[in-house]
Design a protein around this motif. Structure first.
Motif, PDB file in Angstrom:
ATOM      1  N   LEU A  49       0.823  -1.211   0.000  1.00  0.00           N
ATOM      2  CA  LEU A  49       0.000   0.000   0.000  1.00  0.00           C
ATOM      3  C   LEU A  49       0.861   1.267   0.000  1.00  0.00           C
ATOM      4  CD1 LEU A  49      -2.634  -1.255   2.587  1.00  0.00           C
ATOM      5  CD2 LEU A  49      -3.054  -0.787   0.166  1.00  0.00           C
ATOM      6  N   GLY A  50       2.176   1.083  -0.117  1.00  0.00           N
ATOM      7  CA  GLY A  50       3.053   2.254  -0.218  1.00  0.00           C
ATOM      8  C   GLY A  50       3.426   2.867   1.122  1.00  0.00           C
ATOM      9  N   VAL A  51       3.239   2.137   2.216  1.00  0.00           N
ATOM     10  CA  VAL A  51       3.566   2.659   3.538  1.00  0.00           C
ATOM     11  C   VAL A  51       5.093   2.697   3.732  1.00  0.00           C
ATOM     12  CG1 VAL A  51       3.439   2.172   6.017  1.00  0.00           C
ATOM     13  CG2 VAL A  51       1.415   1.913   4.577  1.00  0.00           C
ATOM     14  N   VAL A  52       5.578   3.810   4.286  1.00  0.00           N
ATOM     15  CA  VAL A  52       7.005   3.938   4.593  1.00  0.00           C
ATOM     16  C   VAL A  52       7.172   3.727   6.095  1.00  0.00           C
ATOM     17  CG1 VAL A  52       9.018   5.444   4.484  1.00  0.00           C
ATOM     18  CG2 VAL A  52       7.219   5.624   2.737  1.00  0.00           C
ATOM     19  N   ALA A  53       8.134   2.856   6.492  1.00  0.00           N
ATOM     20  CA  ALA A  53       8.324   2.545   7.915  1.00  0.00           C
ATOM     21  C   ALA A  53       9.654   3.109   8.418  1.00  0.00           C
ATOM     22  CB  ALA A  53       8.294   1.037   8.134  1.00  0.00           C
ATOM     23  N   PHE A  54       9.637   3.558   9.670  1.00  0.00           N
ATOM     24  CA  PHE A  54      10.867   4.007  10.325  1.00  0.00           C
ATOM     25  C   PHE A  54      11.026   3.308  11.668  1.00  0.00           C
ATOM     26  CE2 PHE A  54      10.262   7.550   7.417  1.00  0.00           C
ATOM     27  CZ  PHE A  54      11.561   7.776   6.973  1.00  0.00           C
ATOM     28  N   SER A  55      12.265   2.914  11.977  1.00  0.00           N
ATOM     29  CA  SER A  55      12.561   2.466  13.338  1.00  0.00           C
ATOM     30  C   SER A  55      12.491   3.678  14.250  1.00  0.00           C
ATOM     31  CB  SER A  55      13.969   1.876  13.411  1.00  0.00           C
ATOM     32  OG  SER A  55      14.135   0.843  12.471  1.00  0.00           O
ATOM     33  N   SER A  56      12.243   3.452  15.547  1.00  0.00           N
ATOM     34  CA  SER A  56      12.196   4.603  16.446  1.00  0.00           C
ATOM     35  C   SER A  56      13.609   5.162  16.649  1.00  0.00           C
ATOM     36  CB  SER A  56      11.563   4.216  17.776  1.00  0.00           C
ATOM     37  OG  SER A  56      11.991   2.939  18.165  1.00  0.00           O
ATOM     38  N   ASN A  57      13.681   6.477  16.864  1.00  0.00           N
ATOM     39  CA  ASN A  57      14.954   7.197  16.898  1.00  0.00           C
ATOM     40  C   ASN A  57      14.907   8.185  18.061  1.00  0.00           C
ATOM     41  OD1 ASN A  57      17.165   8.815  16.426  1.00  0.00           O
ATOM     42  ND2 ASN A  57      16.767   9.093  14.248  1.00  0.00           N
ATOM     43  N   TYR A  58      15.132   7.652  19.271  1.00  0.00           N
ATOM     44  CA  TYR A  58      14.860   8.453  20.465  1.00  0.00           C
ATOM     45  C   TYR A  58      15.811   9.620  20.659  1.00  0.00           C
ATOM     46  CZ  TYR A  58      11.481   4.909  21.356  1.00  0.00           C
ATOM     47  OH  TYR A  58      10.409   4.080  21.217  1.00  0.00           O
ATOM     48  N   GLU A  59      17.035   9.525  20.144  1.00  0.00           N
ATOM     49  CA  GLU A  59      17.958  10.657  20.256  1.00  0.00           C
ATOM     50  C   GLU A  59      17.360  11.866  19.535  1.00  0.00           C
ATOM     51  OE1 GLU A  59      18.718   7.675  19.035  1.00  0.00           O
ATOM     52  OE2 GLU A  59      20.207   6.812  20.383  1.00  0.00           O
ATOM     53  N   LEU A  60      16.865  11.608  18.324  1.00  0.00           N
ATOM     54  CA  LEU A  60      16.268  12.695  17.539  1.00  0.00           C
ATOM     55  C   LEU A  60      15.002  13.227  18.201  1.00  0.00           C
ATOM     56  CD1 LEU A  60      16.170  14.378  14.911  1.00  0.00           C
ATOM     57  CD2 LEU A  60      14.923  12.493  13.849  1.00  0.00           C
ATOM     58  N   TYR A  61      14.157  12.323  18.697  1.00  0.00           N
ATOM     59  CA  TYR A  61      12.901  12.766  19.307  1.00  0.00           C
ATOM     60  C   TYR A  61      13.167  13.631  20.535  1.00  0.00           C
ATOM     61  CZ  TYR A  61      11.130   8.817  16.563  1.00  0.00           C
ATOM     62  OH  TYR A  61      10.842   7.921  15.583  1.00  0.00           O
ATOM     63  N   ALA A  62      14.162  13.236  21.353  1.00  0.00           N
ATOM     64  CA  ALA A  62      14.467  13.992  22.572  1.00  0.00           C
ATOM     65  C   ALA A  62      14.918  15.404  22.204  1.00  0.00           C
ATOM     66  CB  ALA A  62      15.548  13.277  23.377  1.00  0.00           C
ATOM     67  N   ASN A  63      15.718  15.497  21.177  1.00  0.00           N
ATOM     68  CA  ASN A  63      16.217  16.815  20.768  1.00  0.00           C
ATOM     69  C   ASN A  63      15.082  17.693  20.238  1.00  0.00           C
ATOM     70  OD1 ASN A  63      17.444  18.700  18.570  1.00  0.00           O
ATOM     71  ND2 ASN A  63      19.097  18.198  20.007  1.00  0.00           N
ATOM     72  N   MET A  64      14.223  17.129  19.397  1.00  0.00           N
ATOM     73  CA  MET A  64      13.106  17.907  18.853  1.00  0.00           C
ATOM     74  C   MET A  64      12.144  18.296  19.964  1.00  0.00           C
ATOM     75  SD  MET A  64      13.937  18.317  15.793  1.00  0.00           S
ATOM     76  CE  MET A  64      12.499  19.273  15.320  1.00  0.00           C
ATOM     77  N   SER A  65      11.982  17.396  20.946  1.00  0.00           N
ATOM     78  CA  SER A  65      11.111  17.688  22.077  1.00  0.00           C
ATOM     79  C   SER A  65      11.609  18.915  22.844  1.00  0.00           C
ATOM     80  CB  SER A  65      11.053  16.471  23.002  1.00  0.00           C
ATOM     81  OG  SER A  65      10.304  16.769  24.157  1.00  0.00           O
ATOM     82  N   ASN A  66      12.928  18.979  23.072  1.00  0.00           N
ATOM     83  CA  ASN A  66      13.491  20.127  23.784  1.00  0.00           C
ATOM     84  C   ASN A  66      13.213  21.427  23.037  1.00  0.00           C
ATOM     85  OD1 ASN A  66      14.457  18.535  25.824  1.00  0.00           O
ATOM     86  ND2 ASN A  66      16.479  18.262  24.886  1.00  0.00           N
ATOM     87  N   ARG A  67      13.343  21.398  21.723  1.00  0.00           N
ATOM     88  CA  ARG A  67      13.080  22.615  20.925  1.00  0.00           C
ATOM     89  C   ARG A  67      11.613  23.015  21.008  1.00  0.00           C
ATOM     90  NH1 ARG A  67      16.900  22.134  15.637  1.00  0.00           N
ATOM     91  NH2 ARG A  67      18.654  21.159  16.688  1.00  0.00           N
ATOM     92  N   PHE A  68      10.754  22.009  20.956  1.00  0.00           N
ATOM     93  CA  PHE A  68       9.308  22.235  21.037  1.00  0.00           C
ATOM     94  C   PHE A  68       8.941  22.874  22.384  1.00  0.00           C
ATOM     95  CE2 PHE A  68       5.372  19.817  22.479  1.00  0.00           C
ATOM     96  CZ  PHE A  68       4.464  20.663  21.872  1.00  0.00           C
ATOM     97  N   MET A  69       9.468  22.319  23.477  1.00  0.00           N
ATOM     98  CA  MET A  69       9.149  22.834  24.809  1.00  0.00           C
ATOM     99  C   MET A  69       9.677  24.257  24.992  1.00  0.00           C
ATOM    100  SD  MET A  69       7.376  20.497  26.044  1.00  0.00           S
ATOM    101  CE  MET A  69       7.023  18.751  25.767  1.00  0.00           C
ATOM    102  N   ALA A  70      10.880  24.492  24.478  1.00  0.00           N
ATOM    103  CA  ALA A  70      11.467  25.820  24.607  1.00  0.00           C
ATOM    104  C   ALA A  70      10.631  26.849  23.835  1.00  0.00           C
ATOM    105  CB  ALA A  70      12.907  25.806  24.096  1.00  0.00           C
TER     106      ALA A  70
END
Length: 405
Positions: A49-70
């Motif tokens: 069905l054309g779905v693209v899958a990604f493994s979880s990447n917690y280093e990236l998520y933590a960094n983006m989370s910090n930017r979001f909260m700030a």
DNA sequence: TCTGGGGTCCTAGGACCC
DNA sequence: TCTGGGGTCCTAGGACCC
């Protein structure tokens, strides 16, 4: 980071590429039923069905989370960081158009971080969460929903059409129990008799109902709460049978947990370790585990690892196809709160210096730069992460670079 | 026949969250 | 073959104390 994927159905997988744990709305539209399903069961169909899958990447998520909260921080004097992707802001007393304010929050976060978000506004935390859910599910809301400025009957309409499970604090068990009492939608729950609810369900649900009625029982919590336990565990990429491999894995988790403990300035009084095969196996489930108290609280990787390996050796059973192992640090106390042991043999001062050097090197040159030899080199048991995206914001080698002509 | 009153601490289990 | 990881809170019951 990947504008070429905008509009495509995307899923994110749990650790070890195990289960589907997040989906874009495009993916939900074609395979909503796949949420939380094992990836190996749905992969073939999803790919077609054309779905693209990604493994979880917690280093990236933590960094983006910090930017979001700030970014959010500037929109209110009081902020509670509730989870990696959620925050409560106190808008009490702001004599402004709250919907317009919400739109400004939304567009600023999008511009500064690239993250699309939704804003829910309510007179209690439970109502704000419900408003957010409404904003997310209804395109006409444009990503912002304010319950406080809504007409009574409109709000009741919304609540009458939402199942109780959409309310913060009501999971699958409570939903089933409430349904069996004839309570199916949020409006009915809101109007339930709090005394009866308390007798039948307890004080937690009673508070939820009061919150639904605009009575605030859950305070905004701005403190950075101290952890009460720290855990590191993983499924293995391939089954493990030898004690040697388990020693490596337990060493890895003990060191990982100890490092996180030091980062929070805490000391552990007890170490728990476990190793198990899979409950899905045909063979009997063997959840091996054990706990050991420490003579004095410590955050030293060497002592914690030694304790965890002692537990491992007590519980190890040959012939088991181990699928997962981990270490949990318990009975945590803050710095200065440690009680020394009766015989005065508490952690040697040298270990503090050693740990400080270890953390410094690993922070500067990357995780695992310096480690205990018992952690092993090859790590045949390391988890699968076949579709991991680059660490765009956390590694000099993986920063996206625009090509200039 | 009839057996008190007022507490604390610990643990296991059940529920929830992201 | 393959099924995630990391947490918190509340309650009941059992044990103990004076």
């Amino acid at each position: 980071m990947r504008p070429d994927l905008i509009g495509k159905p995307i899923v994110v997988l749990s650790n070890n590429d195990g289960c589907v744990i997040a989906q874009t709305k495009e993916a939900k539209a074609i395979l909503e039923l796949y949420m939380c399903k094992p990836w190996f069961e749905v992969e073939e169909e999803a790919r077609k069905l054309g779905v693209v899958a990604f493994s979880s990447n917690y280093e990236l998520y933590a960094n983006m989370s910090n930017r979001f909260m700030a970014t959010l921080k500037q929109f209110s004097p009081r902020q509670e960081v509730y989870s990696i992707d959620e925050s409560f802001l106190d808008l009490t007393g702001m004599k402004i158009d709250l919907v317009a304010h919400g739109q400004e929050i939304k567009s600023t976060v999008l511009q500064w971080t690239g993250l699309p978000i939704c804003v829910g506004i309510g007179s209690t935390k439970t109502l704000a969460k419900l408003a957010n859910h409404h904003a997310k599910k209804n395109t006409y809301a444009n990503g912002v929903c304010d319950f406080t400025s809504m007409a009574h009957h409109d709000l009741n309409d919304i609540m009458a059409n939402l199942p109780v499970s959409k309310v913060w604090g009501i999971g699958s068990r409570l939903e089933a129990k409430l349904n069996s009492h004839g309570v199916h939608n949020v409006l009915r729950l809101k109007r339930a008799d709090t005394k009866r609810i308390r007798d039948e369900f307890g004080v937690v649900l009673e508070r939820t109902i009061k919150e639904l009625n605009g009575e605030s029982w859950l305070e905004l919590d701005e403190s950075l709460a101290e952890a009460k336990q720290v855990m590191s565990s993983r499924s293995f990429g391939a089954r493990v049978t030898t004690l040697q491999e388990l020693v490596e894995a337990i060493t890895f988790h003990a060191a990982n947990a100890a490092q996180r403990l030091r980062k929070q300035g805490l000391y552990a009084n007890a170490v728990y370790a476990f190793a198990q095969n899979s409950p899905f196996d045909k063979a009997k489930f063997y959840p091996g585990d054990g706990m050991i108290g420490l003579p004095a609280p410590t955050n030293c990787t060497l002592q914690i690892t030694k304790a965890a390996l002692w537990v491992l050796k007590q519980m190890y059973k040959p012939g088991v196809y181990y699928q997962k192992a981990g270490v949990m640090l318990m009975e945590l106390v803050p710095e200065g709160g440690q009680q020394t042991d009766l015989f005065g043999t508490a952690a040697a001062p040298k270990s503090d210096e050693l740990m400080a050097v270890m953390d410094k090197l690993n922070n500067k040159y990357g995780r695992g730069t310096i480690k205990l030899a018992s952690e092993g080199i090859n790590k045949s048991w390391a988890m699968r992460r076949e579709y991991k995206s680059p660490n765009y914001t956390g590694s000099w080698n993986e920063i996206p670079i625009a090509k200039c002509q």
